[in-house]
Design an enzyme around this catalytic site. Structure first.
Site, PDB file in Angstrom:
ATOM      1  N   HIS A 195       0.827  -1.210   0.000  1.00  0.00           N
ATOM      2  CA  HIS A 195       0.000   0.000   0.000  1.00  0.00           C
ATOM      3  C   HIS A 195       0.863   1.263   0.000  1.00  0.00           C
ATOM      4  O   HIS A 195       0.691   2.146  -0.848  1.00  0.00           O
ATOM      5  CB  HIS A 195      -0.939   0.013   1.204  1.00  0.00           C
ATOM      6  CG  HIS A 195      -1.857   1.191   1.212  1.00  0.00           C
ATOM      7  ND1 HIS A 195      -3.051   1.205   0.528  1.00  0.00           N
ATOM      8  CD2 HIS A 195      -1.741   2.415   1.785  1.00  0.00           C
ATOM      9  CE1 HIS A 195      -3.632   2.383   0.684  1.00  0.00           C
ATOM     10  NE2 HIS A 195      -2.856   3.128   1.447  1.00  0.00           N
ATOM     11  N   HIS A 246       3.283   6.132  -2.203  1.00  0.00           N
ATOM     12  CA  HIS A 246       3.934   7.340  -1.678  1.00  0.00           C
ATOM     13  C   HIS A 246       5.450   7.287  -1.821  1.00  0.00           C
ATOM     14  O   HIS A 246       6.153   7.994  -1.106  1.00  0.00           O
ATOM     15  CB  HIS A 246       3.561   7.538  -0.204  1.00  0.00           C
ATOM     16  CG  HIS A 246       2.099   7.761   0.007  1.00  0.00           C
ATOM     17  ND1 HIS A 246       1.474   8.947  -0.322  1.00  0.00           N
ATOM     18  CD2 HIS A 246       1.127   6.939   0.469  1.00  0.00           C
ATOM     19  CE1 HIS A 246       0.183   8.848  -0.059  1.00  0.00           C
ATOM     20  NE2 HIS A 246      -0.051   7.644   0.425  1.00  0.00           N
ATOM     21  N   LYS A 302      -4.556   9.999  -9.202  1.00  0.00           N
ATOM     22  CA  LYS A 302      -4.267  10.254  -7.785  1.00  0.00           C
ATOM     23  C   LYS A 302      -4.251  11.771  -7.668  1.00  0.00           C
ATOM     24  O   LYS A 302      -3.313  12.427  -8.132  1.00  0.00           O
ATOM     25  CB  LYS A 302      -2.919   9.647  -7.389  1.00  0.00           C
ATOM     26  CG  LYS A 302      -2.498   9.958  -5.951  1.00  0.00           C
ATOM     27  CD  LYS A 302      -2.814   8.824  -4.999  1.00  0.00           C
ATOM     28  CE  LYS A 302      -2.396   9.139  -3.573  1.00  0.00           C
ATOM     29  NZ  LYS A 302      -2.743   8.110  -2.609  1.00  0.00           N
TER      30      LYS A 302
END
Length: 332
Positions: free
Chosen positions: A207, A227, A274
């Site tokens: 994730h 990220h 995103k």
């Protein structure tokens, strides 16, 4: 990082934007699939950096922010903007603005030797172990497990992870035994858990660092997680990521430039948007693992800390006793 069939310094022009030549898989990656006990690791950090102190001070034990600052100082593998890589931030936009404000890729150049660094190389080898679509049960092979354990073994030789261990031992949060600690780290980051109603389809590592595409019915999808700058660089190089510009900072008159190492951006991954994502650029894999693990154990959901020149809120979401998500948000 030599691409095949490229020109103009290793670039290919694909559609509107320039893309790097496709990064070649490192020869080393095949070796990472062997049992961890049969693999070669880099020298222990204590021998390489004589006198590097990884003991937390009393001030750091009393202040998560000071501890995070110390992690930044201990990140010997952090890259130098302009020397190790170049980024082109393009134009800024508000989160809700549609349209691509960046005519170029975010990364215009990355040094050839960067992804050969041991912790970087092992990190890269893990990225192809996952199905990006959330809700698909992950198939974990024995070779995948070897890569995971070997990655932890490699980062455990670096200063940020040694400091993390000493810190958490002082807090009574983990075992003093370093082998136990490494097993805990592997479990925390790589053990599969359920997300979105499907069991064994996600993990903290997948994730946070790899990213997941979350379906919302009626053909609506969104990107969750994702990220990490290395994953961004590699996916952009393959043409899977379309960088669409940075998100305006909350303070007027402050715009990111090629030196900025905390960037809030908008992008599409496999054609899915995103709309806002904050990423630390040029930091090492071990730094991010240490930072998010530290916040998970001794922080809360919001962790307002200083790292290097940046004031950030490290968001840390829990899924039971696992990391559901962790990422930086630029603070004013």
């Amino acid at each position: 990082m030599e691409g095949e069939g490229t020109n103009d310094g290793g670039w290919q022009t694909v559609g509107e934007k320039k893309h790097h030549g496709r990064p070649q898989q490192s020869e080393a990656w095949n070796g990472y699939r062997r049992p961890p006990s049969e693999q070669k690791y880099s020298e222990d950090v204590g021998q390489v950096h004589q006198g590097l102190n990884v003991e937390p001070t009393r001030e750091e034990l009393n202040s998560l922010s000071k501890a995070c600052s110390r992690l930044w100082e201990l990140d010997m593998n952090r890259l130098v903007p302009g020397k190790d890589y170049r980024i082109d931030c393009g134009e800024g936009k508000k989160v809700y603005q549609k349209g691509d404000m960046a005519s170029e890729s975010l990364f215009s150049w990355l040094g050839d030797d960067v992804l050969r660094k041991p912790t970087y190389s092992r990190f890269c080898a893990l990225l192809d172990n996952y199905n990006p679509h959330q809700g698909y049960k992950e198939v974990v092979t024995q070779q995948d497990k070897h890569e995971e354990v070997a990655f932890i073994e490699e980062i455990a030789r670096t200063a940020p992870i040694k400091y993390l261990h000493r810190y958490l031992v002082q807090k009574g949060a983990v075992s003093q035994d370093y082998e136990d600690f490494k097993r805990m780290l592997a479990s925390l980051w790589f053990d599969l858990y359920g997300r979105g109603g499907t069991s064994c389809c996600s993990s903290a590592f997948e994730h946070v660092f790899v990213g997941e595409i979350k379906g919302r019915g009626q053909g609506e999808s969104e990107v969750a997680g994702f990220h990490n700058w290395i994953q961004f660089y590699l996916e952009e190089a393959k043409g899977n990521v379309d960088y669409q510009g940075y998100i305006f900072p909350r303070r007027r008159g402050e715009s990111p430039d090629s030196e900025t190492q905390l960037l809030t951006v908008q992008f599409e991954w496999h054609g899915v948007l995103k709309s806002v994502s904050s990423t630390l650029i040029g930091v090492s894999p071990e730094f991010e693992v240490a930072l998010y693990t530290l916040c998970f154990f001794v922080g809360g959901e919001d962790n307002r800390v200083d790292i290097g020149p940046y004031t950030v809120n490290i968001k840390c979401y829990r899924l039971g006793n696992k990391i559901g998500s962790a990422f930086p948000i630029a603070e004013n």
